[in-house]
Motif scaffolding. Structure first.
Motif, mmCIF file in Angstrom:
data_model
loop_
_atom_site.group_PDB
_atom_site.id
_atom_site.type_symbol
_atom_site.label_atom_id
_atom_site.label_comp_id
_atom_site.label_asym_id
_atom_site.label_seq_id
_atom_site.Cartn_x
_atom_site.Cartn_y
_atom_site.Cartn_z
ATOM 1 N N VAL A 26 0.831 -1.199 0.000
ATOM 2 C CA VAL A 26 0.000 0.000 0.000
ATOM 3 C C VAL A 26 0.865 1.249 0.000
ATOM 4 O O VAL A 26 1.844 1.353 0.751
ATOM 5 N N GLU A 27 0.486 2.204 -0.857
ATOM 6 C CA GLU A 27 1.181 3.489 -0.892
ATOM 7 C C GLU A 27 1.093 4.162 0.479
ATOM 8 O O GLU A 27 0.032 4.175 1.112
ATOM 9 N N GLU A 28 2.205 4.737 0.944
ATOM 10 C CA GLU A 28 2.211 5.440 2.223
ATOM 11 C C GLU A 28 1.215 6.589 2.254
ATOM 12 O O GLU A 28 0.652 6.921 3.304
ATOM 13 N N THR A 29 0.973 7.201 1.093
ATOM 14 C CA THR A 29 0.008 8.300 1.030
ATOM 15 C C THR A 29 -1.407 7.823 1.377
ATOM 16 O O THR A 29 -2.218 8.609 1.866
ATOM 17 N N VAL A 30 -1.712 6.543 1.102
ATOM 18 C CA VAL A 30 -3.014 5.982 1.472
ATOM 19 C C VAL A 30 -3.143 5.946 2.991
ATOM 20 O O VAL A 30 -4.188 6.271 3.556
ATOM 21 N N GLY A 31 -2.056 5.550 3.668
ATOM 22 C CA GLY A 31 -2.070 5.538 5.124
ATOM 23 C C GLY A 31 -2.305 6.923 5.707
ATOM 24 O O GLY A 31 -3.065 7.090 6.671
ATOM 25 N N GLN A 32 -1.668 7.930 5.125
ATOM 26 C CA GLN A 32 -1.853 9.303 5.588
ATOM 27 C C GLN A 32 -3.279 9.777 5.342
ATOM 28 O O GLN A 32 -3.884 10.467 6.175
ATOM 29 N N TYR A 33 -3.845 9.388 4.191
ATOM 30 C CA TYR A 33 -5.215 9.767 3.838
ATOM 31 C C TYR A 33 -6.204 9.180 4.848
ATOM 32 O O TYR A 33 -7.105 9.871 5.341
ATOM 33 N N LEU A 34 -6.029 7.887 5.178
ATOM 34 C CA LEU A 34 -6.923 7.235 6.141
ATOM 35 C C LEU A 34 -6.765 7.848 7.529
ATOM 36 O O LEU A 34 -7.743 8.011 8.267
ATOM 37 N N SER A 35 -5.536 8.200 7.867
ATOM 38 C CA SER A 35 -5.288 8.827 9.165
ATOM 39 C C SER A 35 -5.984 10.180 9.256
ATOM 40 O O SER A 35 -6.580 10.527 10.288
ATOM 41 N N ASP A 36 -5.917 10.955 8.178
ATOM 42 C CA ASP A 36 -6.576 12.267 8.162
ATOM 43 C C ASP A 36 -8.095 12.127 8.283
ATOM 44 O O ASP A 36 -8.750 12.923 8.968
ATOM 45 N N LEU A 37 -8.650 11.112 7.601
ATOM 46 C CA LEU A 37 -10.098 10.894 7.684
ATOM 47 C C LEU A 37 -10.519 10.522 9.101
ATOM 48 O O LEU A 37 -11.599 10.908 9.559
ATOM 49 N N SER A 38 -9.677 9.769 9.790
ATOM 50 C CA SER A 38 -10.034 9.291 11.130
ATOM 51 C C SER A 38 -10.063 10.410 12.158
ATOM 52 O O SER A 38 -10.638 10.259 13.240
ATOM 53 N N THR A 39 -9.448 11.546 11.856
ATOM 54 C CA THR A 39 -9.437 12.668 12.801
ATOM 55 C C THR A 39 -10.678 13.539 12.691
ATOM 56 O O THR A 39 -10.908 14.399 13.538
ATOM 57 N N LYS A 40 -11.486 13.314 11.660
ATOM 58 C CA LYS A 40 -12.690 14.125 11.485
ATOM 59 C C LYS A 40 -13.768 13.670 12.465
ATOM 60 O O LYS A 40 -13.897 12.471 12.744
ATOM 61 N N PRO A 41 -14.548 14.597 12.983
ATOM 62 C CA PRO A 41 -15.538 14.271 14.031
ATOM 63 C C PRO A 41 -16.753 13.527 13.501
ATOM 64 O O PRO A 41 -17.862 14.074 13.444
ATOM 65 N N ASP A 58 -1.118 -7.968 -4.168
ATOM 66 C CA ASP A 58 -1.988 -6.907 -4.644
ATOM 67 C C ASP A 58 -1.402 -5.553 -4.241
ATOM 68 O O ASP A 58 -0.637 -5.451 -3.280
ATOM 69 N N TYR A 59 -1.776 -4.522 -5.002
ATOM 70 C CA TYR A 59 -1.246 -3.179 -4.759
ATOM 71 C C TYR A 59 -2.412 -2.212 -4.555
ATOM 72 O O TYR A 59 -3.361 -2.205 -5.343
ATOM 73 N N VAL A 60 -2.326 -1.407 -3.520
ATOM 74 C CA VAL A 60 -3.330 -0.373 -3.264
ATOM 75 C C VAL A 60 -2.645 0.979 -3.435
ATOM 76 O O VAL A 60 -1.692 1.293 -2.718
ATOM 77 N N ILE A 61 -3.118 1.768 -4.393
ATOM 78 C CA ILE A 61 -2.460 3.053 -4.670
ATOM 79 C C ILE A 61 -3.345 4.250 -4.329
ATOM 80 O O ILE A 61 -2.881 5.380 -4.367
ATOM 81 N N LEU A 62 -4.603 3.987 -3.979
ATOM 82 C CA LEU A 62 -5.515 5.098 -3.722
ATOM 83 C C LEU A 62 -6.650 4.640 -2.806
ATOM 84 O O LEU A 62 -7.141 3.513 -2.928
ATOM 85 N N ALA A 63 -7.037 5.514 -1.884
ATOM 86 C CA ALA A 63 -8.241 5.318 -1.075
ATOM 87 C C ALA A 63 -9.140 6.523 -1.324
ATOM 88 O O ALA A 63 -8.661 7.658 -1.411
ATOM 89 N N VAL A 64 -10.434 6.286 -1.456
ATOM 90 C CA VAL A 64 -11.377 7.358 -1.792
ATOM 91 C C VAL A 64 -12.583 7.259 -0.869
ATOM 92 O O VAL A 64 -13.269 6.240 -0.835
ATOM 93 N N ARG A 65 -12.857 8.290 -0.154
ATOM 94 C CA ARG A 65 -14.017 8.293 0.739
ATOM 95 C C ARG A 65 -15.319 8.361 -0.064
ATOM 96 O O ARG A 65 -15.344 8.834 -1.215
ATOM 97 N N THR A 66 -16.403 7.898 0.524
ATOM 98 C CA THR A 66 -17.720 8.034 -0.084
ATOM 99 C C THR A 66 -18.173 9.481 0.071
ATOM 100 O O THR A 66 -18.225 9.996 1.188
ATOM 101 N N PRO A 67 -18.473 10.173 -1.030
ATOM 102 C CA PRO A 67 -18.866 11.595 -0.909
ATOM 103 C C PRO A 67 -20.241 11.732 -0.273
ATOM 104 O O PRO A 67 -21.082 10.823 -0.367
ATOM 105 N N PRO A 68 -20.506 12.862 0.383
ATOM 106 C CA PRO A 68 -21.853 13.090 0.936
ATOM 107 C C PRO A 68 -22.849 13.317 -0.190
ATOM 108 O O PRO A 68 -22.482 13.750 -1.279
ATOM 109 N N LYS A 69 -24.104 13.026 0.076
ATOM 110 C CA LYS A 69 -25.148 13.292 -0.905
ATOM 111 C C LYS A 69 -25.348 14.798 -1.037
ATOM 112 O O LYS A 69 -24.918 15.572 -0.177
ATOM 113 N N GLU A 70 -26.024 15.200 -2.105
ATOM 114 C CA GLU A 70 -26.235 16.626 -2.362
ATOM 115 C C GLU A 70 -26.991 17.298 -1.217
ATOM 116 O O GLU A 70 -26.711 18.434 -0.855
#
Length: 464
Positions: A26-41, A58-70
């Motif tokens: 897994v790309e290290e940037t994915v770990g940072q992305y998940l860490s940043d998401l976990s700090t949100k309230p 297997d290789y993981v190069i990107l993590a993408v959060r589910t966007p909020p609805k409109e």
């Protein structure tokens, strides 16, 4: 006692072999992305994991959060896992899969949740990973190969302790149970992946049967694309002008970098040769179909695929590009019909011949990677709109100057089914068709003449 002891050891060893799971680099940037998401309230957050499967790892190069609805905003805070909108997550997955070039796919899902929800998280992940897989493969015009990796990953992240639980499921088996997997962070996982590029000329004629209705344009287009996709599946792929053995390594015969020198990013030029006609060993029979309309797809499509640089096989690289060719044309047609459906006036009947431009493909880079993502734009869309879509769908900020628009001109000529054919004309068409089939079955000499007359007669009622 000695025999029993050895049998026990053998069983234990066997169990260890069985439970060994897949490894995810897994790309290290994915770990940072998940860490940043976990700090949100928030009590929990869901998202997709994007990468590439290979036989070894297997290789993981990107993590993408589910966007909020409109109707929701960033402060919307669900409180329990039963609040997960499964349909919204799978819709997002389908949209994201369109933006992935060949070789990349939605590898799985993740949930970041508080410790209080830990015991329910695995059940939610299992449900989501099967739903997402069904959604992203639903409209694909190709099937998985027999030896293909069908495990998909689920990742549970504790928002408080940051602890990870990584497991996989065989998504082809509805009764599949979870298997443990390794989750390993590395730098530059996809920095030097190999790319394959080609341009495929398209000229597809799709007849619209007289029994169809105008609202079945999309269905008929899909049927025509399915036949075309089979030609691509059976095509010959020339890599840098050469035919390579499928089981050979893609980099076979190329010089390796020496010493401390950085490996270079390599690109391969590919040409696709499709069979013009069936071989003489196949018996060809003419078929007659009464049609009153047609769809014509013409142009050139830019295709791109990526493959990891850990001894990649030729057949895996070709498979990635082949699927990109099929997907990109299929996705464009789907996007066009969605656009027509949205912009069509209520109650309007399209009885005139129409010309539509298929959306163009655009590419944008991922920071720190040799891989690019893609999107599709209509002629009147601005770079700003594309940037907004990358942020909304992939949570990726893209600079306008980094967006590359492929040089393409693709046209769809829709010659719709006319609804003004009266009963007398229908009876004449039916009579001509029956007569033609009768003469074909008798095989008499005059059958050829009558068949020509019947075909000419039927075409006289073909709509322009």
């Amino acid at each position: 006692m000695v025999v029993t002891s050895k049998l026990t050891e053998a069983r234990q060893l066997s169990c260890k072999v069985v439970v060994m799971g897949r490894s995810y680099f897994v790309e290290e940037t994915v770990g940072q992305y998940l860490s940043d998401l976990s700090t949100k309230p928030k009590v929990y957050a869901t998202g997709l994991l994007i990468g590439q499967c290979s036989p070894q790892r297997d290789y993981v190069i990107l993590a993408v959060r589910t966007p909020p609805k409109e109707e929701q905003n960033e402060t919307y805070c669900p409180t329990k896992l039963t609040d997960i909108d499964e349909e919204w997550v799978t819709t997002h997955a389908s949209q994201v899969s369109r933006m992935l070039p060949g070789g990349l796919l939605v590898l799985g899902v993740f949930i970041i949740a508080t410790p209080e929800l830990a015991k329910d998280t695995q059940n939610a992940l299992r449900k989501l990973v099967f739903s997402v897989q069904k959604s992203v493969t639903k409209k694909r015009l190709w099937n998985f190969a027999g030896e293909e990796v069908l495990d998909r990953v689920v990742l549970q992240v504790c928002s408080t302790t940051k602890k990870l639980v990584c497991r996989t499921y065989d998504v082809q088996d509805a009764k599949s149970s979870a298997k443990p997997a390794d989750w390993k962070y590395q730098s530059d996982v996809s920095a030097f992946w190999l790319s394959l590029n080609c341009t495929v000329n398209v000229n597809i004629h799709i007849p619209l049967p007289a029994t169809s209705a105008n609202h079945e344009l999309e269905k008929n287009t899909r049927n025509g694309l399915t036949r075309w996709a089979k030609q691509i599946e059976e095509g010959v792929f020339l890599i840098n002008g050469q035919i390579k053995e499928e089981d050979a390594e893609l980099l076979e015969g190329q010089k390796k970098s020496r010493g401390n020198s950085q490996p270079s990013i390599q690109a391969f030029d590919v040409k696709v040769l499709t069979q013009l006609s069936q071989s003489s060993s196949h018996r060809s029979t003419a078929t007659v179909q009464v049609c009153r309309g047609s769809i014509n797809l013409k142009g050139a499509i830019k295709c791109r695929a990526y493959i990891h640089n850990n001894k990649p096989r030729v057949k895996d690289a070709i498979q990635a590009l082949r699927r990109d060719i099929i997907n990109t044309l299929s996705d464009r047609c789907e996007i066009l019909f969605e656009d027509l459906l949205i912009n069509e006036a209520p109650g309007k009947k399209n009885l005139k011949r129409e010309y539509h431009a298929l959306p163009q493909r655009v590419f944008a880079p991922i920071a720190g990677s040799s891989v690019t993502l893609c999107d599709y734009k209509f002629g009147d869309e601005s770079a700003g709109e594309i940037q907004e879509r990358f942020v909304e769908m992939l949570d990726q900020a893209v600079h306008a100057e980094d967006i590359h628009v492929a040089e393409e001109m693709n046209m769809v000529d829709i010659n719709p089914i006319m609804d003004n054919t009266d009963d007398v004309q229908q009876k004449k068409l039916a009579k001509a068709t029956v007569l033609l089939k009768l003469q074909q079955s008798l095989g008499v000499v005059m059958g050829t003449v009558i068949a020509v007359i019947a075909v000419a007669f039927s075409f006289s009622y073909f709509s322009d």
